[in-house]
Scaffold this active site. Structure first.
Site, PDB file in Angstrom:
ATOM      1  CB  CYS A 143      66.436  30.534  37.735  1.00  0.00           C
ATOM      2  SG  CYS A 143      67.170  31.723  36.616  1.00  0.00           S
TER       3      CYS A 143
ATOM      4  CD  GLU B 134      67.311  23.423  35.407  1.00  0.00           C
ATOM      5  OE1 GLU B 134      67.259  22.417  36.141  1.00  0.00           O
ATOM      6  OE2 GLU B 134      68.373  24.026  35.139  1.00  0.00           O
TER       7      GLU B 134
ATOM      8  CG  HIS C 138      69.194  27.413  34.230  1.00  0.00           C
ATOM      9  ND1 HIS C 138      68.702  26.747  35.323  1.00  0.00           N
ATOM     10  CD2 HIS C 138      69.318  28.722  34.614  1.00  0.00           C
ATOM     11  CE1 HIS C 138      68.534  27.605  36.332  1.00  0.00           C
ATOM     12  NE2 HIS C 138      68.892  28.808  35.923  1.00  0.00           N
TER      13      HIS C 138
HETATM   14  N1  PCA Z   1      69.826  33.104  36.188  1.00  0.00           N
HETATM   15  C1  PCA Z   1      69.727  33.145  37.631  1.00  0.00           C
HETATM   16  C2  PCA Z   1      68.692  34.194  37.907  1.00  0.00           C
HETATM   17  C3  PCA Z   1      68.516  34.956  36.649  1.00  0.00           C
HETATM   18  C4  PCA Z   1      69.177  34.149  35.614  1.00  0.00           C
HETATM   19  O1  PCA Z   1      69.158  34.377  34.405  1.00  0.00           O
HETATM   20  C5  PCA Z   1      69.449  31.782  38.267  1.00  0.00           C
HETATM   21  O2  PCA Z   1      69.858  30.760  37.707  1.00  0.00           O
HETATM   22  O3  PCA Z   1      68.823  31.724  39.327  1.00  0.00           O
END
Ligand code: PCA
Length: 211
Positions: free
Chosen positions: A144, A81, A168
């Site tokens: 997140c 990200e 992610h």
């Molecule tokens: N993914 C979510 C919140 C917790 C996670 O593991 C997100 O992408 O916001």
């Protein structure tokens, strides 16, 4: 010994595992050259508490590098990200039943922060090991992104020499057994990928942007 902080989230949205915590917890105590040690911290999938937990861990450990991890349904690659945005708009409730819409994370913060991890070098190193990964320009608008923004806000205001960012992760294979066509990645590959990301983050400076 210098510290690297890796965070992962508890399961949410009806899942019984979250790859981010599976990966982070597997790295707990991992040492590099007897100089750096990884500490893993589990975050609740709850807007306010996730941010408080990260802030507490950063303030306590004062790590040189922080890599936050989260699950991204439907992605087939590691998503490095680039941008944390100051925007929350939850499509589902968090694990405490809160579903904020159209909100800011920091009322006086800038619209966005860049990750200051060396994302391009991480990408190259992952591809050299044939691990699928790509840059991502949005971490979403759920928990997140909120905690990623909170981390970058903290770094900007209190820990300017700290490197931090967010990755992610795809589902684990056991999560897609009943989701035909949904991509996943083996846990062992995800752990190897994170070890590479940690090593690169310790060796390289943040990506330089051209004016
Ligand atoms: N993914 C979510 C919140 C917790 C996670 O593991 C997100 O992408 O916001």
């Amino acid at each position: 010994m210098a510290k690297v902080l890796i965070t992962g989230f508890e399961p949410f949205a009806g899942e019984s595992v979250n790859p981010s915590w599976q990966v982070a917890s597997a790295l707990q105590g991992w040492q590099l050259d007897d100089e750096v040690e990884v500490t893993a911290v589990k975050l609740p999938c709850v807007f306010k508490q996730s941010l408080l937990t990260v802030e507490q861990a950063v303030n306590q450990l004062k790590p040189v590098v922080v890599i936050m991890l989260g699950q991204a349904a439907g992605c087939s690659q590691l998503m490095l990200e680039k941008i944390a945005s100051n925007f929350i708009d939850a499509n589902i409730a968090d694990n405490a039943g809160q579903q904020p819409r159209n909100c800011l994370t920091a009322s006086h913060g800038p619209a966005a922060y860049f990750s200051n991890l060396p994302l391009n070098a991480m990408l190259q190193a992952l591809h050299l090991q044939n691990i699928p990964a790509q840059l991502s320009l949005s971490a979403g608008s759920f928990v997140c992104n909120h905690s990623f923004y909170g981390l970058m806000h903290l770094i900007k205001n209190q820990y300017v020499s700290m490197r931090g960012g967010f990755i992610h992760l795809p589902y684990l294979p056991e999560q897609v057994l009943l989701k035909p066509g949904s991509p996943s990645m083996e846990l062992a590959t995800q752990i190897t990928a994170l070890k590479i990301c940690i090593e690169v983050s310790l060796q390289q400076q943040a990506d330089q942007l051209m004016a």
